[in-house]
Design a protein around this motif. Structure first.
Motif, PDB file in Angstrom:
ATOM      1  N   GLY A   3       0.785  -1.232   0.000  1.00 59.55           N
ATOM      2  CA  GLY A   3       0.000   0.000   0.000  1.00 59.55           C
ATOM      3  C   GLY A   3       0.807   1.266   0.000  1.00 59.55           C
ATOM      4  N   PHE A   4       2.128   1.172   0.038  1.00 57.67           N
ATOM      5  CA  PHE A   4       2.987   2.349   0.041  1.00 57.67           C
ATOM      6  C   PHE A   4       2.826   3.129  -1.266  1.00 57.67           C
ATOM      7  CE2 PHE A   4       6.945   4.503  -1.054  1.00 57.67           C
ATOM      8  CZ  PHE A   4       7.260   5.178   0.117  1.00 57.67           C
ATOM      9  N   THR A   5       2.736   4.440  -1.143  1.00 62.07           N
ATOM     10  CA  THR A   5       2.656   5.281  -2.327  1.00 62.07           C
ATOM     11  C   THR A   5       3.746   6.348  -2.274  1.00 62.07           C
ATOM     12  OG1 THR A   5       1.103   6.845  -1.312  1.00 62.07           O
ATOM     13  CG2 THR A   5       0.159   4.975  -2.524  1.00 62.07           C
ATOM     14  N   THR A   6       4.236   6.735  -3.424  1.00 60.15           N
ATOM     15  CA  THR A   6       5.268   7.764  -3.465  1.00 60.15           C
ATOM     16  C   THR A   6       4.677   9.157  -3.320  1.00 60.15           C
ATOM     17  OG1 THR A   6       5.156   7.764  -5.882  1.00 60.15           O
ATOM     18  CG2 THR A   6       6.823   6.363  -4.848  1.00 60.15           C
ATOM     19  N   THR A   7       3.406   9.310  -3.642  1.00 57.95           N
ATOM     20  CA  THR A   7       2.666  10.540  -3.362  1.00 57.95           C
ATOM     21  C   THR A   7       1.262  10.135  -2.933  1.00 57.95           C
ATOM     22  OG1 THR A   7       1.788  10.821  -5.593  1.00 57.95           O
ATOM     23  CG2 THR A   7       3.953  11.777  -5.149  1.00 57.95           C
ATOM     24  N   PRO A   8       0.581  10.961  -2.170  1.00 59.50           N
ATOM     25  CA  PRO A   8      -0.753  10.597  -1.668  1.00 59.50           C
ATOM     26  C   PRO A   8      -1.761  10.275  -2.765  1.00 59.50           C
ATOM     27  CG  PRO A   8       0.100  12.490  -0.473  1.00 59.50           C
ATOM     28  CD  PRO A   8       1.040  12.259  -1.612  1.00 59.50           C
ATOM     29  N   THR A   9      -1.582  10.833  -3.948  1.00 59.84           N
ATOM     30  CA  THR A   9      -2.566  10.613  -5.014  1.00 59.84           C
ATOM     31  C   THR A   9      -2.208   9.456  -5.924  1.00 59.84           C
ATOM     32  OG1 THR A   9      -1.423  12.241  -6.412  1.00 59.84           O
ATOM     33  CG2 THR A   9      -3.228  13.040  -5.023  1.00 59.84           C
ATOM     34  N   ASN A  10      -1.023   8.878  -5.757  1.00 61.64           N
ATOM     35  CA  ASN A  10      -0.599   7.782  -6.627  1.00 61.64           C
ATOM     36  C   ASN A  10      -1.222   6.460  -6.219  1.00 61.64           C
ATOM     37  OD1 ASN A  10       0.973   9.538  -8.024  1.00 61.64           O
ATOM     38  ND2 ASN A  10       2.927   8.522  -7.584  1.00 61.64           N
ATOM     39  N   SER A  11      -1.257   5.537  -7.148  1.00 62.81           N
ATOM     40  CA  SER A  11      -1.627   4.166  -6.822  1.00 62.81           C
ATOM     41  C   SER A  11      -0.505   3.540  -6.002  1.00 62.81           C
ATOM     42  CB  SER A  11      -1.838   3.367  -8.107  1.00 62.81           C
ATOM     43  OG  SER A  11      -2.889   3.930  -8.874  1.00 62.81           O
ATOM     44  N   ASP A  29      -1.169 -10.774  -4.749  1.00 62.83           N
ATOM     45  CA  ASP A  29      -1.505  -9.418  -4.291  1.00 62.83           C
ATOM     46  C   ASP A  29      -0.333  -8.934  -3.454  1.00 62.83           C
ATOM     47  OD1 ASP A  29      -2.565  -7.082  -3.206  1.00 62.83           O
ATOM     48  OD2 ASP A  29      -3.694  -8.180  -1.668  1.00 62.83           O
ATOM     49  N   VAL A  30       0.326  -7.855  -3.859  1.00 62.20           N
ATOM     50  CA  VAL A  30       1.438  -7.319  -3.079  1.00 62.20           C
ATOM     51  C   VAL A  30       1.180  -5.884  -2.619  1.00 62.20           C
ATOM     52  CG1 VAL A  30       3.210  -8.820  -4.065  1.00 62.20           C
ATOM     53  CG2 VAL A  30       2.643  -6.649  -5.201  1.00 62.20           C
ATOM     54  N   THR A  31      -0.002  -5.376  -2.878  1.00 66.31           N
ATOM     55  CA  THR A  31      -0.349  -4.032  -2.414  1.00 66.31           C
ATOM     56  C   THR A  31      -1.359  -4.046  -1.277  1.00 66.31           C
ATOM     57  OG1 THR A  31      -2.071  -3.795  -4.100  1.00 66.31           O
ATOM     58  CG2 THR A  31       0.137  -3.003  -4.666  1.00 66.31           C
ATOM     59  N   GLY A  32      -1.895  -5.223  -0.975  1.00 68.30           N
ATOM     60  CA  GLY A  32      -2.776  -5.360   0.173  1.00 68.30           C
ATOM     61  C   GLY A  32      -4.220  -5.001  -0.062  1.00 68.30           C
ATOM     62  N   ASP A  33      -4.624  -4.839  -1.337  1.00 71.44           N
ATOM     63  CA  ASP A  33      -6.020  -4.471  -1.609  1.00 71.44           C
ATOM     64  C   ASP A  33      -6.868  -5.670  -2.023  1.00 71.44           C
ATOM     65  OD1 ASP A  33      -5.030  -4.997  -4.119  1.00 71.44           O
ATOM     66  OD2 ASP A  33      -5.468  -3.013  -4.959  1.00 71.44           O
ATOM     67  N   GLY A  34      -6.276  -6.868  -1.966  1.00 69.59           N
ATOM     68  CA  GLY A  34      -7.013  -8.074  -2.322  1.00 69.59           C
ATOM     69  C   GLY A  34      -7.052  -8.378  -3.805  1.00 69.59           C
ATOM     70  N   VAL A  35      -6.465  -7.540  -4.613  1.00 66.01           N
ATOM     71  CA  VAL A  35      -6.442  -7.744  -6.064  1.00 66.01           C
ATOM     72  C   VAL A  35      -5.010  -8.051  -6.481  1.00 66.01           C
ATOM     73  CG1 VAL A  35      -6.881  -6.708  -8.324  1.00 66.01           C
ATOM     74  CG2 VAL A  35      -8.364  -6.168  -6.379  1.00 66.01           C
ATOM     75  N   ALA A  36      -4.831  -9.078  -7.310  1.00 71.25           N
ATOM     76  CA  ALA A  36      -3.497  -9.478  -7.740  1.00 71.25           C
ATOM     77  C   ALA A  36      -2.826  -8.369  -8.546  1.00 71.25           C
ATOM     78  CB  ALA A  36      -3.575 -10.752  -8.557  1.00 71.25           C
ATOM     79  N   ASP A  37      -1.533  -8.186  -8.299  1.00 69.46           N
ATOM     80  CA  ASP A  37      -0.761  -7.136  -8.967  1.00 69.46           C
ATOM     81  C   ASP A  37       0.325  -7.707  -9.871  1.00 69.46           C
ATOM     82  OD1 ASP A  37      -1.857  -4.887  -7.176  1.00 69.46           O
ATOM     83  OD2 ASP A  37      -0.935  -6.262  -5.727  1.00 69.46           O
ATOM     84  N   ILE A  38       0.905  -8.832  -9.446  1.00 71.10           N
ATOM     85  CA  ILE A  38       1.998  -9.438 -10.198  1.00 71.10           C
ATOM     86  C   ILE A  38       1.709 -10.922 -10.363  1.00 71.10           C
ATOM     87  CG2 ILE A  38       3.664  -7.778  -9.264  1.00 71.10           C
ATOM     88  CD1 ILE A  38       4.763 -10.049  -7.504  1.00 71.10           C
ATOM     89  N   ALA A  39       2.434 -11.533 -11.254  1.00 74.80           N
ATOM     90  CA  ALA A  39       2.364 -12.985 -11.413  1.00 74.80           C
ATOM     91  C   ALA A  39       3.779 -13.525 -11.531  1.00 74.80           C
ATOM     92  CB  ALA A  39       1.549 -13.360 -12.638  1.00 74.80           C
TER      93      ALA A  39
END
Length: 597
Positions: free
Chosen positions: A346-354, A505-515
């Motif tokens: 869930g880390f973002t480089t800016t508050p508005t970034n994914s 899922d590596v961003t913690g939102d329950g949706v897969a990000d990488i394979a």
């Protein structure tokens, strides 16, 4: 050396009160010792130029402790990595080329005797120069052991000195300590800001080197210097205690944000934890390169992540199945400093970034400590504007605790005044000395088998605290060497745990990000995913050759290079670097360190 170029002093002329007068002196291209070193202001101008020797760089600090076992993989050139894979020999090694730094220091010390004026000010600047000489020489001792000591500038006719043999470690370290004792006694306790070395900075370096030498002599029994170890440990205690009692420093901030602020702030000038500071300024164009810590050429080792405690104070490595927890699970209920060192989901480089998506080819544990969180402080490569703490009070507290534990004088009250102040800042339970010694942590005990005695448990926990609190600040490799724990460099680093090939899922939102897949020709593990998910996946293939999984199709990420080019650590040889071959050819009196003859 009769002349010194203005180029050497170029960086010192900014902001110096005597700038105009100094620039009007003749000759305009060189400074002669007859015209210079006459006043304390001259000494100030000269010593300001020495501060470049104490600047932090990404190459030796912000890249995870000098390529130590805190690093998982590094795609750039690493001397230490090459070293432990057998790629360093006297014919291929670099180094031994920094003597110009010593020459510039000795040039001032040789000429400061002619300076007239306020003697306290003169002694102050002599102390600054001797501080830098001590710092230079201890770097040489750590790298080579015995080295030739030069206390004066040499001319081309000084052949006996130019071609002298090495002096023994004991003599060189005695000289280093004499320089630091002079600096601690004569460098003034306060300057206009903490970008200058003060008495407290001199005492910090003195305490650091005394602890290093005391523990090095204690654990490196092959040197037969154990009898003198206690003397250095006691000086580490007294120097650190003087800072604690009289320096006016304190642990600052509260919680994760308080810890983070030390490494990602625009201004640390008034921070009471900072003893010596490397200042950055957008207005003055003084920058650093801390933006590269996140996902450029390296990531951090899973073994570092494992040492951070649970937030109830118990070891993470005591949790059943700790080594099978996924990336989104390992941060739950942990010491808050973990997520301030390694990028959490869930880390973002800016508050508005994914959310930033980690990359398994580096292992997955990306560094965020020192990353400028405010986008206004990030201007691109080598254009970042955060202040950098070079000496900070937390290190002083850890020196005090470790030296007392190693010398057998530690009490619970000492822990409360040192280690537990660091734990308290981030809301972690206090370290209890009796409990730690009654049941030493088995994971740490296996890592440091040379630690024995009644204080074994608390020494291990202090080592954990050093690794956690000071992660990515340039201490870890030196710590391994002084503890005679270089064998840990031979361990294969690990990355995140992967339960099976397929989507993660590596961003913690329950949706897969990488394979993570075996190859481009076999994407069966993700065949059942909706197209809307599959199309957004970043895919990594084991067949590309960068990494493998420890169990083939599952397990911790490991790195192919560690199988094709194995790590090793040869004791005691690898505790020293060889001297470049050409230097021993030029000077027949130079001999190689232990194991390299």
């Amino acid at each position: 050396m009769k002349r010194i170029s203005y180029i050497l002093l170029a960086t010192t002329l900014l902001g110096v009160s005597c700038k105009k007068e100094f620039l009007q002196r003749n000759p305009q291209t060189n400074v002669t010792k007859e015209e210079f070193f006459n006043t304390p202001a001259d000494l100030e101008t000269y010593t300001n130029g020495l501060y470049t020797q104490l600047r932090a760089t990404w190459a030796d600090v912000f890249i995870g402790d000098k390529f130590s076992d805190d690093i998982s993989v590094f795609t750039g050139g690493s001397e230490v990595d090459n070293f432990i894979r057998g790629g360093i020999t006297p014919a291929t090694v670099g180094g031994w080329n920094t003597w110009n730094q010593l020459r510039s220091i000795n040039y001032m010390l040789d000429n400061a005797g002619k300076t007239t004026g306020d003697q306290a000010a003169i002694n102050h600047y002599i102390g600054i120069a001797r501080f830098f000489r001590a710092n230079f020489y201890y770097k040489m001792v750590k790298r080579y052991g015995d080295v030739p000591w030069y206390g004066h500038v040499m001319g081309t006719k000084d052949e006996d000195m130019l071609y002298k043999a090495k002096d023994p470690r004991t003599m060189v370290v005695d000289s280093i300590m004499a320089d630091l004792e002079y600096a601690a006694a004569n460098v003034l306790p306060a300057r206009t800001n903490n970008t200058y070395v003060t008495k407290w900075g001199a005492l910090t370096l003195l305490a650091r080197i005394a602890l290093h030498e005391g523990t090095y002599r204690k654990y490196h029994t092959e040197l037969n210097l154990q009898a003198s170890a206690q003397t250095y440990l006691q000086r580490a205690i007294s120097a650190s205690q003087e800072i604690i009692s009289n320096g006016g420093f304190d642990i600052t901030g509260s919680g994760a944000a308080g810890y983070r602020a030390l490494f990602s702030s625009a201004d640390l000038s008034a921070n009471k934890e900072v003893i010596f500071l490397q200042k950055s300024s957008k207005d003055l164009g003084v920058t650093n390169n801390t933006g590269v810590v996140l996902d450029w050429q390296w990531a951090l080792n899973g073994r570092l992540a494992d040492e951070f405690l649970m937030n109830d104070g118990t070891p993470f490595t005591s949790v059943p199945g700790y080594d099978k927890k996924t990336f989104t699970e390992i941060f739950a209920n942990r010491d808050p400093r973990l997520a301030e060192t390694i990028m959490p989901p869930g880390f973002t480089t800016t508050p508005t970034n994914s959310p930033y998506v980690t990359r398994p080819s580096f292992g997955g544990y990306l560094q965020v400590k020192f990353y400028p969180r405010d986008p206004a402080l990030r201007g691109g490569y080598d254009l970042n504007y955060t202040d950098l703490p070079i000496f900070r009070y937390a290190e002083v507290l850890l020196i005090n605790a470790e030296a007392k534990a190693e010398s057998g004088t530690l009490a619970q009250t000492d822990l409360n005044a040192t280690v537990n102040k660091l734990r308290s800042r981030v809301g972690m339970p206090a370290l209890d000395m009796a409990a730690a010694n009654a049941a030493p942590d088995a994971y740490l005990a296996a890592a440091y088998p040379l630690v024995t005695g009644s204080n074994k448990g608390v020494i291990l926990e202090i080592r954990r605290e050093r690794r956690v609190e000071l992660a990515c600040e340039g201490f870890r490799l030196d710590d391994l060497y002084r503890w005679k724990s270089g064998a840990l460099l031979a361990q294969k680093p690990v990355g995140i745990y992967v339960p099976a090939l397929g989507a993660l899922d590596v961003t913690g939102d329950g949706v897969a990000d990488i394979a993570i897949l075996q190859s481009k020709t076999d994407e069966s593990p993700i065949a059942g995913l909706p197209a809307s998910v599959k199309d957004k996946l970043t895919k990594y293939y084991i067949s590309d050759g960068d990494f493998i999984l420890s169990n083939g199709t599952s397990g911790q990420i490991m790195f192919t290079k560690d199988n094709t080019s194995p790590r090793s650590f040869i004791e005691p040889k690898y505790y020293y670097f060889p001297i470049p071959l050409e230097q021993t050819v030029l000077n027949k009196n130079l001999t190689q360190p232990t194991g390299w003859q």
